[in-house]
Write a protein that holds these residues in place. Structure first.
Motif, mmCIF file in Angstrom:
data_model
loop_
_atom_site.group_PDB
_atom_site.id
_atom_site.type_symbol
_atom_site.label_atom_id
_atom_site.label_comp_id
_atom_site.label_asym_id
_atom_site.label_seq_id
_atom_site.Cartn_x
_atom_site.Cartn_y
_atom_site.Cartn_z
ATOM 1 N N GLN A 1 51.427 -80.751 26.452
ATOM 2 C CA GLN A 1 52.876 -80.916 26.557
ATOM 3 C C GLN A 1 53.278 -82.374 26.333
ATOM 4 O O GLN A 1 54.265 -82.657 25.644
ATOM 5 C CB GLN A 1 53.377 -80.440 27.914
ATOM 6 N N LEU A 2 52.534 -83.294 26.913
ATOM 7 C CA LEU A 2 52.826 -84.719 26.721
ATOM 8 C C LEU A 2 52.638 -85.129 25.269
ATOM 9 O O LEU A 2 53.436 -85.898 24.718
ATOM 10 C CB LEU A 2 51.939 -85.569 27.640
ATOM 11 N N SER B 1 48.795 -79.739 30.336
ATOM 12 C CA SER B 1 49.678 -80.864 30.650
ATOM 13 C C SER B 1 49.621 -81.923 29.560
ATOM 14 O O SER B 1 50.659 -82.420 29.095
ATOM 15 C CB SER B 1 49.286 -81.459 32.006
ATOM 16 N N ARG C 1 44.458 -76.478 33.062
ATOM 17 C CA ARG C 1 45.736 -77.057 33.505
ATOM 18 C C ARG C 1 45.912 -78.470 32.970
ATOM 19 O O ARG C 1 46.989 -78.833 32.499
ATOM 20 C CB ARG C 1 45.817 -77.054 35.028
ATOM 21 N N ARG C 2 44.854 -79.272 33.041
ATOM 22 C CA ARG C 2 44.946 -80.643 32.516
ATOM 23 C C ARG C 2 45.210 -80.632 31.021
ATOM 24 O O ARG C 2 46.044 -81.385 30.515
ATOM 25 C CB ARG C 2 43.656 -81.422 32.819
#
Length: 171
Positions: free
Chosen positions: A41-42, A38, A34-35
């Motif tokens: 995406q950033l 994320s 998950r990290r």
């Protein structure tokens, strides 16, 4: 008071039991995925900004780079965007010099989208080159067999996400 030999009490006190340790490891792995998602995406958003395009356009460029030339309809299907939205994406990318559209010689109704390598090499490659170099440095720490194992696992995770994507789009 707990009697000697009461297995439930003994199991309940085992912080290091194999099942509990496994569940903890699986939870830590899920959080790591998950990290990473994320941060990815950033990174995509910051990279798109640096290149001077939006995230959707960058994602379409990536899909084209991975899949070779595609028809506009295939690109719409792979992104989940409408054909009208893809037309807007392609208008922007073509105007910026990242892609070119050609009529399919076998079916003049279809449009084939091709990457313009020069623009990509000049504007996109330098943004991602440091990350690619760092990934290669990490990969160098693993044996070929370990990399094959990691790759196989990654392919399974990707398929899970693709399957869920199809479910979300169809429901």
């Amino acid at each position: 008071m707990e009697e000697a030999g009461d297995e439930r009490g003994w199991d309940a006190e085992q912080d290091g039991s194999p099942d509990r340790a496994r569940r903890r490891l699986e939870s830590e792995f899920l959080l790591a995925v998950r990290r990473a998602g994320s941060v990815l995406q950033l990174l995509g958003a910051a990279s798109a900004d640096k290149i001077g395009i939006n995230v959707t356009d960058l994602n379409c460029l990536n899909i084209l780079a991975l899949g070779g030339h595609l028809t506009a309809g295939e690109l719409a299907k792979r992104t989940g965007l409408t054909t009208a939205s893809i037309t807007g994406v392609l208008d922007r990318l073509e105007e910026a010099g990242f892609v070119r559209r050609e009529r399919d010689p076998g079916d003049r109704r279809r449009v084939i989208v091709r990457l313009e390598a020069g623009r990509g090499m000049r504007d996109v490659a330098p943004v991602f080159a440091p990350v690619i170099a760092a990934w290669r440095a990490v990969a160098a720490q693993y044996t070929d067999d370990e990399l094959r194992l990691i790759l196989g696992f990654q392919e399974q995770l990707e398929q899970i996400m693709r399957d869920r994507l199809v479910e979300l789009r169809s429901g």
